[in-house]
Motif scaffolding. Structure first.
Motif, PDB file in Angstrom:
ATOM      1  N   ALA A 118      27.305   5.188  41.990  1.00 47.49           N
ATOM      2  CA  ALA A 118      26.411   4.652  43.230  1.00 47.49           C
ATOM      3  C   ALA A 118      25.500   5.809  43.726  1.00 47.49           C
ATOM      4  O   ALA A 118      24.169   5.580  44.001  1.00 47.49           O
ATOM      5  CB  ALA A 118      27.181   3.809  44.043  1.00 47.49           C
TER       6      ALA A 118
ATOM      7  N   VAL B  66      21.451   5.893  43.596  1.00 48.33           N
ATOM      8  CA  VAL B  66      20.661   5.630  45.019  1.00 48.33           C
ATOM      9  C   VAL B  66      20.028   7.101  45.072  1.00 48.33           C
ATOM     10  O   VAL B  66      18.690   6.998  45.848  1.00 48.33           O
ATOM     11  CB  VAL B  66      21.753   5.447  45.884  1.00 48.33           C
ATOM     12  CG1 VAL B  66      21.171   5.250  47.464  1.00 48.33           C
ATOM     13  CG2 VAL B  66      22.253   4.016  45.572  1.00 48.33           C
TER      14      VAL B  66
ATOM     15  N   GLN C 225      14.025  -2.887  38.495  1.00 46.63           N
ATOM     16  CA  GLN C 225      15.264  -2.502  39.486  1.00 46.63           C
ATOM     17  C   GLN C 225      16.401  -1.777  38.951  1.00 46.63           C
ATOM     18  O   GLN C 225      17.447  -2.442  38.575  1.00 46.63           O
ATOM     19  CB  GLN C 225      15.728  -3.813  40.028  1.00 46.63           C
ATOM     20  CG  GLN C 225      14.807  -4.882  40.970  1.00 46.63           C
ATOM     21  CD  GLN C 225      15.391  -6.072  41.361  1.00 46.63           C
ATOM     22  OE1 GLN C 225      15.220  -7.039  40.646  1.00 46.63           O
ATOM     23  NE2 GLN C 225      15.762  -6.206  42.538  1.00 46.63           N
TER      24      GLN C 225
ATOM     25  N   ALA D 137      18.493   0.512  39.586  1.00 46.66           N
ATOM     26  CA  ALA D 137      19.801   0.883  40.213  1.00 46.66           C
ATOM     27  C   ALA D 137      20.766  -0.551  40.165  1.00 46.66           C
ATOM     28  O   ALA D 137      21.906  -0.226  39.950  1.00 46.66           O
ATOM     29  CB  ALA D 137      19.531   0.999  41.533  1.00 46.66           C
ATOM     30  N   TRP D 138      19.918  -1.592  40.200  1.00 48.24           N
ATOM     31  CA  TRP D 138      21.012  -2.674  39.962  1.00 48.24           C
ATOM     32  C   TRP D 138      21.404  -3.163  38.490  1.00 48.24           C
ATOM     33  O   TRP D 138      22.361  -3.539  38.492  1.00 48.24           O
ATOM     34  CB  TRP D 138      20.225  -3.927  40.695  1.00 48.24           C
ATOM     35  CG  TRP D 138      20.153  -3.876  42.081  1.00 48.24           C
ATOM     36  CD1 TRP D 138      19.155  -3.847  42.701  1.00 48.24           C
ATOM     37  CD2 TRP D 138      21.112  -3.960  42.957  1.00 48.24           C
ATOM     38  NE1 TRP D 138      19.552  -3.891  44.275  1.00 48.24           N
ATOM     39  CE2 TRP D 138      20.808  -4.163  44.411  1.00 48.24           C
ATOM     40  CE3 TRP D 138      22.469  -4.498  42.711  1.00 48.24           C
ATOM     41  CZ2 TRP D 138      21.599  -4.177  45.484  1.00 48.24           C
ATOM     42  CZ3 TRP D 138      23.495  -4.473  44.075  1.00 48.24           C
ATOM     43  CH2 TRP D 138      23.000  -4.456  45.131  1.00 48.24           C
ATOM     44  N   MET D 139      20.394  -2.565  37.795  1.00 51.08           N
ATOM     45  CA  MET D 139      20.842  -2.919  36.100  1.00 51.08           C
ATOM     46  C   MET D 139      22.155  -2.020  35.893  1.00 51.08           C
ATOM     47  O   MET D 139      22.943  -2.348  35.348  1.00 51.08           O
ATOM     48  CB  MET D 139      19.400  -2.361  35.543  1.00 51.08           C
ATOM     49  CG  MET D 139      18.374  -3.233  35.517  1.00 51.08           C
ATOM     50  SD  MET D 139      18.797  -4.830  34.909  1.00 51.08           S
ATOM     51  CE  MET D 139      17.194  -5.772  35.499  1.00 51.08           C
TER      52      MET D 139
ATOM     53  N   ALA E 185      24.426  -1.099  38.073  1.00 47.89           N
ATOM     54  CA  ALA E 185      25.439  -1.855  38.813  1.00 47.89           C
ATOM     55  C   ALA E 185      25.876  -2.837  37.976  1.00 47.89           C
ATOM     56  O   ALA E 185      27.148  -3.133  37.808  1.00 47.89           O
ATOM     57  CB  ALA E 185      24.887  -2.462  40.163  1.00 47.89           C
ATOM     58  N   LEU E 186      25.052  -3.545  37.158  1.00 49.42           N
ATOM     59  CA  LEU E 186      25.565  -4.913  36.348  1.00 49.42           C
ATOM     60  C   LEU E 186      26.105  -4.150  35.023  1.00 49.42           C
ATOM     61  O   LEU E 186      27.207  -4.461  34.884  1.00 49.42           O
ATOM     62  CB  LEU E 186      24.079  -5.514  35.794  1.00 49.42           C
ATOM     63  CG  LEU E 186      24.535  -6.907  34.978  1.00 49.42           C
ATOM     64  CD1 LEU E 186      25.093  -7.859  35.847  1.00 49.42           C
ATOM     65  CD2 LEU E 186      23.221  -6.992  34.251  1.00 49.42           C
TER      66      LEU E 186
ATOM     67  N   LEU F 208      25.089 -10.740  41.195  1.00 53.03           N
ATOM     68  CA  LEU F 208      24.301  -9.916  41.010  1.00 53.03           C
ATOM     69  C   LEU F 208      22.954 -10.118  40.037  1.00 53.03           C
ATOM     70  O   LEU F 208      21.971  -9.923  40.506  1.00 53.03           O
ATOM     71  CB  LEU F 208      24.874  -8.587  39.962  1.00 53.03           C
ATOM     72  CG  LEU F 208      25.791  -7.692  40.524  1.00 53.03           C
ATOM     73  CD1 LEU F 208      26.568  -7.096  39.452  1.00 53.03           C
ATOM     74  CD2 LEU F 208      25.214  -6.949  41.745  1.00 53.03           C
TER      75      LEU F 208
ATOM     76  N   VAL G 181      21.095 -10.978  43.550  1.00 54.44           N
ATOM     77  CA  VAL G 181      20.346 -10.141  43.703  1.00 54.44           C
ATOM     78  C   VAL G 181      19.228  -9.915  42.734  1.00 54.44           C
ATOM     79  O   VAL G 181      17.831  -9.582  43.229  1.00 54.44           O
ATOM     80  CB  VAL G 181      21.258  -8.771  43.536  1.00 54.44           C
ATOM     81  CG1 VAL G 181      20.371  -7.391  43.611  1.00 54.44           C
ATOM     82  CG2 VAL G 181      22.435  -8.880  44.442  1.00 54.44           C
ATOM     83  N   LEU G 182      19.153 -10.021  41.443  1.00 49.40           N
ATOM     84  CA  LEU G 182      18.074  -9.776  40.437  1.00 49.40           C
ATOM     85  C   LEU G 182      17.245 -11.224  40.459  1.00 49.40           C
ATOM     86  O   LEU G 182      16.256 -10.894  39.720  1.00 49.40           O
ATOM     87  CB  LEU G 182      18.640  -9.379  39.244  1.00 49.40           C
ATOM     88  CG  LEU G 182      19.468  -8.109  39.249  1.00 49.40           C
ATOM     89  CD1 LEU G 182      20.102  -8.071  37.953  1.00 49.40           C
ATOM     90  CD2 LEU G 182      18.371  -6.952  39.438  1.00 49.40           C
TER      91      LEU G 182
END
Length: 290
Positions: free
Chosen positions: A48, A52, A160, A162-164, A166-167, A218, A222-223
């Motif tokens: 993380a 970030v 996105q 960062a969220w990818m 996370a996924l 997610l 989120v996405l």
């Protein structure tokens, strides 16, 4: 007569030692939770922080993880007297990660093909009679660990990113957590007793439930992707993570080792953490790119 150090092959000198199987767990959970939970939290926090703070650090983490994974599998192969050349594998893996970062998956694939050629030349010039077997094992390790790892780096090119990431990480975590919880509480029907006796169909149901919950948060929340994409992600992620875990279990059983390594308290080695992530990585990239 035993060879002295000057006569030993380059591969013999550089190969790691085979891992020693740890003592069998007496816990129904199958692991030391007091050690496993803090270790998992630290690893998640590290990933993380990398995405970030500066996304380049995530690519560095991938490169480090891939190199450690290659080291572990080289040691595991020694249990069957297969000696893969770790130096060209490291160089090739690092080149693949860098090429993917700057040129995308096409660059990573070209670096992969060049790395295969380098490994072949290394083994042939080493002069060992085991060269054909060692080359095939090295190519397998490079494809399984480094090439699939390049898909994780390629997530930086999507929206996105960062969220990818996370996924990529949280879906296998949800799969493992749900499978472990349901398996401990209700697991009675093994999926594959000869490969992984503790993995049950009840545990797989738990994997699907947790994967679906995380995917909706997610992917849908989120996405902002359609609900059916969240369902696809959950199903594919659960299947990939389970297959990746079973595949590594099959390899370890064939090689006669329990864990690939022991660097993570309560989790085993790097490959014991990467098996499901690596299998999920290309599908994560392809689904979200689509």
């Amino acid at each position: 007569m035993e060879k002295n150090d000057g006569e030993r092959s380059v591969i013999d000198r550089l190969a790691p030692h085979p891992p020693q199987p740890p003592a069998a767990s007496t816990s129904r959970a199958g692991r030391n939770l007091r050690a496993a939970v803090p270790t998992a939290l630290v690893l998640l926090a590290l990933v993380a922080l990398s995405v970030v703070w500066k996304f380049e650090l995530f690519a560095v983490l991938v490169a480090v993880a891939v190199c450690i994974g290659l080291w572990e599998i080289a040691g595991a192969f020694l249990a069957r007297d297969v000696r893969i050349p770790i130096v060209p594998l490291w160089v090739g893996a690092l080149t693949m990660v860098v090429a993917t970062w700057y040129e995308g998956l096409g660059g990573g694939l070209i670096a992969f093909l060049l790395s295969i050629a380098a490994v072949f030349l290394w083994c042939v010039l080493d002069g060992s009679k085991r060269a054909p077997r060692d080359v095939m094992a090295a190519i397998f390790a490079l494809a399984w660990i480094a090439l699939l790892g390049c898909f994780a780096v390629a997530l930086a090119f999507l929206e996105q990113p960062a969220w990818m990431v996370a996924l990529l990480i949280l879906m296998p975590v949800a799969n493992d957590t749900g499978g472990w919880a349901f398996g401990v509480l209700w697991g009675k029907h093994p999926m594959s007793p000869t490969i992984s006796p503790k993995k049950s169909w009840e545990g797989f149901a738990g994997s699907l439930v947790c994967a679906l919950a995380v995917a909706f948060v997610l992917v849908y929340g989120v996405l902002d992707r359609p609900w059916y994409v969240a369902c696809i992600v959950a199903g594919v992620a659960a299947a990939c993570a389970t297959i990746g875990d079973l595949a590594e279990s099959l390899l370890k059983r064939d090689l006669g080792v329990k864990d690939m390594g022991s660097i993570f308290p309560g989790h085993g080695g790097m490959m014991d953490r990467l098996d499901s992530i690596l299998m999920w990585a290309p599908f994560c990239y392809l689904i979200m790119a689509w």
